[in-house]
Design a protein around this motif. Structure first.
Motif, short mmCIF file in Angstrom:
data_model
loop_
_atom_site.label_atom_id
_atom_site.label_comp_id
_atom_site.label_asym_id
_atom_site.label_seq_id
_atom_site.Cartn_x
_atom_site.Cartn_y
_atom_site.Cartn_z
N SER A 17 0.85 -1.21 0.00
CA SER A 17 0.00 0.00 0.00
C SER A 17 0.88 1.25 0.00
N LYS A 32 -2.65 3.27 -3.38
CA LYS A 32 -2.64 1.85 -3.75
C LYS A 32 -2.96 0.97 -2.53
N ASN A 33 -3.65 -0.13 -2.79
CA ASN A 33 -4.00 -1.04 -1.70
C ASN A 33 -2.85 -2.02 -1.46
N LEU A 35 -2.29 -4.88 -2.28
CA LEU A 35 -1.84 -5.69 -3.43
C LEU A 35 -1.14 -4.81 -4.46
N GLU A 37 -2.71 -2.39 -6.04
CA GLU A 37 -3.71 -1.96 -7.04
C GLU A 37 -4.01 -0.47 -6.86
N GLU A 38 -4.08 0.25 -7.97
CA GLU A 38 -4.36 1.69 -7.94
C GLU A 38 -5.85 1.93 -7.73
N LEU A 39 -6.18 2.74 -6.74
CA LEU A 39 -7.60 2.95 -6.38
C LEU A 39 -8.13 4.31 -6.85
N THR A 162 -14.19 0.08 -12.40
CA THR A 162 -13.96 -0.82 -13.54
C THR A 162 -14.83 -0.40 -14.73
N ARG A 218 -15.72 -5.27 -9.86
CA ARG A 218 -14.51 -5.63 -9.11
C ARG A 218 -14.86 -6.18 -7.73
N ARG A 220 -15.82 -4.51 -5.26
CA ARG A 220 -15.08 -3.62 -4.34
C ARG A 220 -15.99 -2.46 -3.99
#
Ligand code: TA6
Length: 293
Positions: A17, A32-33, A35, A37-39, A162, A218, A220
């Motif tokens: 993160s 980023k989380n 993992l 991943e860009e949020l 997404t 996603r 999410r």
């Protein structure tokens, strides 16, 4: 930095993160989380050169939201170079955050000509242990001429989604809103979650402290919690407006949604020496956990 040599701060958190904030504009551009991943949405055509604001992330709208006043759209804080407070006051013990940085903005003599007031704006960007991103703004009136000032404000947050057609927003049902597409006229939202199939540009009024943005594809959910910010702006430019923005890809509207903790309807007024505080905390959780919470 790689973009036009502008300085930025990177906060690193648990596992992969991280948060990235540019001194230009005091603007978060990446969250980023764990993992990696860009949020947040950042346009592939964003520019990083003054005086244009960086398209995406979380622009700071101060001392004016949008065109709700005589200043340039969204005021000038997002077009200024902020400084880092090397010796910030200790973080309140109630939130043992892992990493944070304080950025400061005070008006230049030029700025005072545009907006005849003096202030100290302290923006604290913090990455929580659970990967949540916290922004706290403290704005103090430092006028020595005894003058109060009033301002409107927004954290112009661009969430990465997404597919905008598979997104719902919960928490704004039944509320009144000003519709920027209909001359800021006041309407009332219907009774269920907001979904998207065309341009939307609304200021929801007197909103709850918690708003959920569900990315169905996603699985999410973004949860936005706010304090001191009664309004919430919802914006997606859709295809026509996307094409009209040179720093925004024609198809990028499909992968972003702005939900902005804001203070628009009733400006904030500070007397000299008074300080205002506005906070937002955003987190990304698996949808199965959050829906109905
Ligand atoms: O967030 C809503 C809004 O005020 C829209 O009306 C649109 O203008 C958007 O902000 C982007 O503004 P900008 O000045 O960054 O192009």
């Amino acid at each position: 930095g790689v973009n036009g040599g502008l300085d930025k701060v990177i906060l690193r958190g648990h596992r992969r993160s991280s948060v990235q904030v540019y001194l230009y504009g005091g603007q978060v551009t990446s969250w980023k989380n764990e993992l990696g991943e860009e949020l947040l949405f950042l346009s592939s055509k964003a520019t990083f050169n003054p005086p244009k604001a960086i398209r995406g992330g979380i622009p700071i709208c101060f001392p004016q939201f949008s065109n709700h006043g005589p200043l340039e759209s969204h005021g000038f804080a997002r077009n200024r170079l902020w400084s880092i407070d090397a010796d910030p006051p200790p973080f309140p013990t109630h939130s043992p955050n892992k990493a944070f940085v304080d950025l400061l903005l005070m008006p230049s003599d030029e700025d005072v000509k545009i907006w005849p007031h003096r202030y100290e704006f302290r923006l604290r960007v913090a990455l929580g242990l659970g990967g949540d991103l916290m922004l706290t703004s403290r704005i103090r009136n430092t006028n020595t001429d005894g003058k109060p000032f009033s301002f409107t404000f927004a954290y112009h947050t661009h969430f990465a989604v997404t597919d905008i057609c598979e997104v719902r927003v919960e928490g704004l049902e039944t509320l009144d809103y000003l519709d920027n597409l209909k001359n800021k006229e006041r309407f009332t939202e219907q009774g269920d979650a907001i979904t998207f199939e065309s341009e939307i540009d609304r200021v929801y009024l007197s909103t709850p402290t918690k708003i959920a943005i569900l990315d169905h594809e996603r699985k999410r959910t973004f949860v936005l919690r706010k304090d001191g910010l009664p309004d919430a702006v919802v914006w997606n430019p859709w295809d026509k407006k996307a094409k009209a923005m040179p720093d925004f890809g024609d198809e990028e509207y499909k992968h972003m949604l702005c939900v902005e903790a804001a203070c628009v309807e009733k400006p904030i007024t500070l007397k000299p020496g008074e300080e205002w505080r506005g906070r937002q905390e955003i987190s990304a959780v698996p949808s199965s956990y959050c829906s109905g919470q």
